[in-house]
Structure formats: C-alpha cells, structure tokens
Design a protein around this motif. Structure first.
Motif, PDB file in Angstrom:
ATOM      1  N   LYS A  60      -7.643   5.183  -1.110  1.00 55.38           N
ATOM      2  CA  LYS A  60      -6.285   4.766  -1.463  1.00 55.38           C
ATOM      3  C   LYS A  60      -6.296   4.098  -2.819  1.00 55.38           C
ATOM      4  N   VAL A  61      -5.098   3.948  -3.358  1.00 58.45           N
ATOM      5  CA  VAL A  61      -4.973   3.481  -4.732  1.00 58.45           C
ATOM      6  C   VAL A  61      -5.609   2.106  -4.970  1.00 58.45           C
ATOM      7  N   ASP A  62      -5.425   1.174  -4.039  1.00 59.03           N
ATOM      8  CA  ASP A  62      -5.950  -0.171  -4.268  1.00 59.03           C
ATOM      9  C   ASP A  62      -7.474  -0.215  -4.247  1.00 59.03           C
ATOM     10  N   GLU A  63      -8.047   0.594  -3.350  1.00 58.97           N
ATOM     11  CA  GLU A  63      -9.509   0.620  -3.272  1.00 58.97           C
ATOM     12  C   GLU A  63     -10.094   1.243  -4.539  1.00 58.97           C
ATOM     13  N   VAL A  65       0.835  -1.201   0.000  1.00 57.78           N
ATOM     14  CA  VAL A  65       0.000   0.000   0.000  1.00 57.78           C
ATOM     15  C   VAL A  65       0.874   1.257   0.000  1.00 57.78           C
ATOM     16  N   MET A  66       0.509   2.160  -0.852  1.00 58.50           N
ATOM     17  CA  MET A  66       1.294   3.390  -0.955  1.00 58.50           C
ATOM     18  C   MET A  66       1.127   4.248   0.297  1.00 58.50           C
ATOM     19  N   LEU A  67       2.189   4.932   0.638  1.00 61.51           N
ATOM     20  CA  LEU A  67       2.077   5.951   1.676  1.00 61.51           C
ATOM     21  C   LEU A  67       1.362   7.133   1.049  1.00 61.51           C
ATOM     22  N   ALA A  68       0.196   7.420   1.527  1.00 61.32           N
ATOM     23  CA  ALA A  68      -0.556   8.480   0.858  1.00 61.32           C
ATOM     24  C   ALA A  68      -1.019   9.507   1.869  1.00 61.32           C
ATOM     25  N   PHE A  69      -0.133  10.410   2.205  1.00 57.67           N
ATOM     26  CA  PHE A  69      -0.546  11.369   3.222  1.00 57.67           C
ATOM     27  C   PHE A  69      -0.417  12.806   2.774  1.00 57.67           C
ATOM     28  N   LEU A  70      -0.115  13.009   1.522  1.00 60.85           N
ATOM     29  CA  LEU A  70       0.099  14.382   1.072  1.00 60.85           C
ATOM     30  C   LEU A  70      -0.642  14.641  -0.224  1.00 60.85           C
ATOM     31  N   ALA A  71      -0.983  15.854  -0.458  1.00 60.07           N
ATOM     32  CA  ALA A  71      -1.606  16.201  -1.736  1.00 60.07           C
ATOM     33  C   ALA A  71      -1.148  17.563  -2.187  1.00 60.07           C
ATOM     34  N   ALA A  72       0.085  17.603  -2.624  1.00 52.78           N
ATOM     35  CA  ALA A  72       0.638  18.906  -2.960  1.00 52.78           C
ATOM     36  C   ALA A  72       0.514  19.227  -4.436  1.00 52.78           C
ATOM     37  N   GLY A  73       0.450  18.209  -5.249  1.00 51.57           N
ATOM     38  CA  GLY A  73       0.589  18.395  -6.693  1.00 51.57           C
ATOM     39  C   GLY A  73      -0.297  19.456  -7.297  1.00 51.57           C
ATOM     40  N   PRO A  82       0.202  10.180  -9.837  1.00 52.63           N
ATOM     41  CA  PRO A  82       1.521   9.533  -9.763  1.00 52.63           C
ATOM     42  C   PRO A  82       1.474   8.186  -9.039  1.00 52.63           C
ATOM     43  N   ALA A  83       0.699   8.110  -7.950  1.00 55.24           N
ATOM     44  CA  ALA A  83       0.605   6.866  -7.197  1.00 55.24           C
ATOM     45  C   ALA A  83      -0.058   5.784  -8.050  1.00 55.24           C
ATOM     46  N   TRP A  84      -1.050   6.199  -8.817  1.00 54.96           N
ATOM     47  CA  TRP A  84      -1.759   5.273  -9.705  1.00 54.96           C
ATOM     48  C   TRP A  84      -0.804   4.683 -10.741  1.00 54.96           C
ATOM     49  N   SER A  85      -0.074   5.536 -11.430  1.00 52.60           N
ATOM     50  CA  SER A  85       0.786   5.011 -12.498  1.00 52.60           C
ATOM     51  C   SER A  85       2.011   4.286 -11.933  1.00 52.60           C
ATOM     52  N   GLU A  86       2.469   4.694 -10.741  1.00 52.66           N
ATOM     53  CA  GLU A  86       3.588   3.976 -10.134  1.00 52.66           C
ATOM     54  C   GLU A  86       3.227   2.531  -9.800  1.00 52.66           C
ATOM     55  N   GLU A  87       1.944   2.303  -9.544  1.00 55.18           N
ATOM     56  CA  GLU A  87       1.505   0.930  -9.280  1.00 55.18           C
ATOM     57  C   GLU A  87       1.485   0.095 -10.553  1.00 55.18           C
TER      58      GLU A  87
END
Lengths: 191, 250
Positions: A126-129, A14-22, B25-30
């Motif tokens: 999160k990305v997987d969900e 699971v990705m560490l997903a705690f920021l949204a700066a982009g 980015p997280a999506w494509s990195e996966e």
C-alpha cells in the motif's frame, strides 16, 4: 536519487487499493484499437469485462473496452435505475458488466468491479508502506510498468522504467541481477 | 499490468516481488512527489515553472522555464492551462513540495518536480540559460490527441464551409431545447447512436461534439468501430474559443 528529499506529506487515511486497471488500458490503447470485422458475430456475449472508457450520466451510457491488443473494441451499454453497481463503472477501472438486449438497446443489469488477481507468492504493497520503505532507503528496485511517456511525465522517486512489452521481450536482462532483492512493480492505478 | 509483470518476474526466479496496485495516481494523490525525466523537462510539451525568487533565474535557469516565485503562484494559477503537464523546480525543497501540493489541489492533473531541484539539474549536466528574461508569459498550446478535430476546422464545418462533412451534436434533446444547437448540425444523442447509425452518412467525414467532449469521445469510439471517418471536439462549447453560430431555441 535522494529519497530523503521527500520531506513532508499529508497524512491521509489509507487509500482503498483494490484495483489495478491502469496498465491494461495504457498498453491496450497504444495498439490500434478498431480492427476485427471478423469479430462482429462473436461479440454477442452478455458479459463485458475490461477497463471502463467512460460513463455519461446525462446520456446514461457506459463505454467499456473488451478484448486485448488488435482485437480490442469499445462497447457501449445503457444503464437505468434498475442497474446495480453503476458506481463501479469508473473511468480507467476494470469492471464486469452483465447486460441484456432490450429492443435496440443493450442495458447493463449488474456491474461489478474486476479485482486484480495477484500471482502466487506476490504480495500487495500500500501507499503508506511504500513511502516508508523509500523514506528509510530500504534497498529495492522500483519498476514503473507504464508506457515510457507516462514515466517521463512523472514517476515515483528512484523508479526505473520497464514498460510491460519491454519486460516480456528482454525478461531478466532488464531486471536487477540479485534475485533476492526486493522488487516492486507499479502502474497507472485507477485513473 | 503490474500484476502480469510481477508474475513474470516470479517465474524468472525473483523471490521478493511485490505490487503497488494503487499505482502512481494513489501516490501523487497523497501529495507525495513524482519526478519528470530529464528529456521531458528539455523537450516535452510542458509548462516549466521556476519557483525561485528575485534574480536567481537571471543567473541561471532551465531553458523554457517561466519564473513564478512561490509566493505569486496562487495569483498566477489561472494563467496556467489546467490540462497542461506542469513541471516545477526551486532551490528549496519545501517550496517545491508545497507548490506541487497546491497545484494538485487546484485540479492540475499532471504535476511533477525536477529531480534534486535546480541544483540537481545542474549537477546532472542539464543545460542552463543565463541573462535577462524578456517575457514571463505562459505560451502553451495543447497538441490534438487521437481522433480530435481542431476548433478551427470544427468551426468551418458548422459555418457550412467544409463540404462533405456531417456534424453531430451528441447532447440530449433537452439540453438543445434549453441552449440551442450549432448551425449545420444534426442532433443524435450519444445513447441513440447505435440504433440511429443509418442516419449517419458513410460517405462523409463526421465531426461530433457535446457539451465538454466527454460524450463526443465515446460517440467517436462507437463510430470508429463502425468504420466511419470521424473526429470529435474536445472542448467545452461555452469556451469563447469556439464562438460558433448557434440556432437559439424559440
């Protein structure tokens, strides 16, 4: 758009997903950056908060964008072995830099990541969900909030493009009619 | 930000709002695919790769595409500029997906697929081209970004052929001691720029370089803020494209 077309993936932790700066950076950089000469005196605060523009380990400096829109400025601070949290200064991510003046130079003392605050009643996905929802073709509207160019270069399956300024201008006009349907926003994450 | 969008949607009465904070980015990195828009496939400054085998592209292909069958992709990877946005299509979703993952792993930053592959393109009414293919050469030229100086103009400046130009090398004195410095160039390391601003002439055009362009970019931002007419070189200076005269250390 067929969600079915995503036929395989790498099952990764699971990705560490705690920021949204982009997105903040994307929208800010679309505006002419250097403007306010009148701001010169006001920037003497000893905390800079904003997206990191870059870090150079060779020059031991960090550049960070402070302020929004036409008032955005890129500030540069140095760091040394005493600086705490240098690892949180990552290009594209939002950080809070405490600094102090030493002679002619500004030195970062403590750097912390700036965590995104979710509005009340809004939850993170999160990305997987998200992948699973798309795979299962769960009815939803997926909105790419980045500038149109970024959307055009590559967007998630089924996503529609609504850059932040467009939503601010057109409001519900550009969103689905059914207000109870799942609505997911994403942007440029942390790079 | 997606969070401010979400807040706005909530205010507008949407009841089921979520935010994918990690974002694209997280999506494509996966290794999950992203898709390029039709207009971008048609007109964007991209490398468009047709992954199909044999004479399939002769019978019909997306204009501007270059045929690289998936099995040859690994061999041809070095012909594709790493900073080019790449768009891939095939007639086989598995191969398109594998190629996408391979290129992401190779370090290509912007890779996307054509929605529905070649079939999807045809079904969406996209233009096609048929007939023999005369060249499979990749001709991609990067467009200069904001604040960038072209290599040609930069070279002129260090050769002394561009009057009223002041060139700054933003590397450290240690790097210069080891590797030398370009002609007609002054060394002001990035971290010293704020306090050595008085050494940088206001009435000249400023070009900045470092070893790769990363520090030069930051120095550029520092100077633009102080009202300089400034550009930076986004290039690894060991790249043969530069070929600028160097004063070697003694």
């Amino acid at each position: 758009m067929k969600v079915k077309s995503i036929i395989k993936f790498i099952p990764v932790a699971v990705m560490l997903a705690f920021l949204a700066a982009g997105c903040a950076r994307d929208t800010d950089s679309s505006v002419q950056a250097p403007a306010a000469k009148t701001m010169e005196k006001k920037t003497e605060a000893d905390v800079y908060t904003g997206p990191i523009v870059g870090k150079s380990n060779k020059a031991k400096t960090i550049s960070i964008t402070v302020g929004k829109g036409a008032e955005a400025q890129t500030m540069m601070v140095k760091f040394d072995d005493q600086t705490e949290g240098v690892e949180f200064a990552k290009k594209g991510e939002a950080a809070i830099i405490n600094w102090e003046q030493r002679g002619d130079d500004k030195f970062a003392t403590v750097i912390k990541p700036k965590l995104a605050k979710l509005p009340e009643g809004v939850t993170e996905i999160k990305v997987d969900e998200l992948y699973q929802l798309l795979e299962d073709q769960v009815p939803m509207t997926l909105v790419d909030a980045r500038p149109a160019l970024r959307y055009n270069q590559g967007h998630l399956p089924t996503a529609i493009s609504i850059p932040v300024p467009l939503l601010k201008e057109k409001k519900a006009e550009v969103l689905p009619e059914d207000k109870d349907k799942l609505l997911i926003f994403y942007c440029g994450g942390y790079t | 930000m997606s969070t401010s969008n979400a807040g706005l949607a909530k205010k507008l009465g949407y009841t089921n709002v979520r935010v994918f904070l990690a974002g694209e980015p997280a999506w494509s990195e996966e290794g999950y695919p992203v898709y390029a828009s039709k207009g971008f496939v048609e007109k964007g400054n991209i490398v468009l790769i047709d992954l199909r085998k044999g004479d399939a592209p002769v019978k019909g292909r997306i204009p501007r595409s270059v045929q690289i069958h998936y099995e040859q992709l690994e061999e041809r990877m070095d012909d594709i500029p790493r900073n080019a946005p790449v768009v891939l299509y095939s007639d086989n979703m598995g191969e398109a997906q594998d190629a996408y993952e391979d290129m992401k792993e190779e370090g290509f930053k912007t890779v996307a697929l054509v929605k529905g592959n070649y079939q999807g393109w045809v079904e969406s009414g996209g233009a096609i081209e048929t007939g023999p293919i005369y060249s499979n050469e990749i001709k991609w030229v990067r467009k200069l970004g904001k604040g960038e100086v072209s290599v040609a103009e930069f070279k002129k400046a260090v050769m002394g052929d561009l009057p009223d130009t002041f060139v700054i090398d933003a590397r450290t004195p240690e790097e210069i001691k080891e590797l030398g410095i370009f002609t007609n160039t002054a060394n002001i390391p990035l971290d010293e720029i704020p306090k050595r601003m008085n050494e940088i002439p206001k009435d000249k055009r400023i070009f900045i370089h470092c070893s790769t362009g990363a520090r030069a970019d930051l120095a550029y931002r520092e100077l633009i803020k102080n009202d300089y007419d400034v550009k930076f070189l986004l290039l690894n200076i060991s790249d043969p494209e530069c070929d600028c005269p160097i004063i070697m250390p003694e």
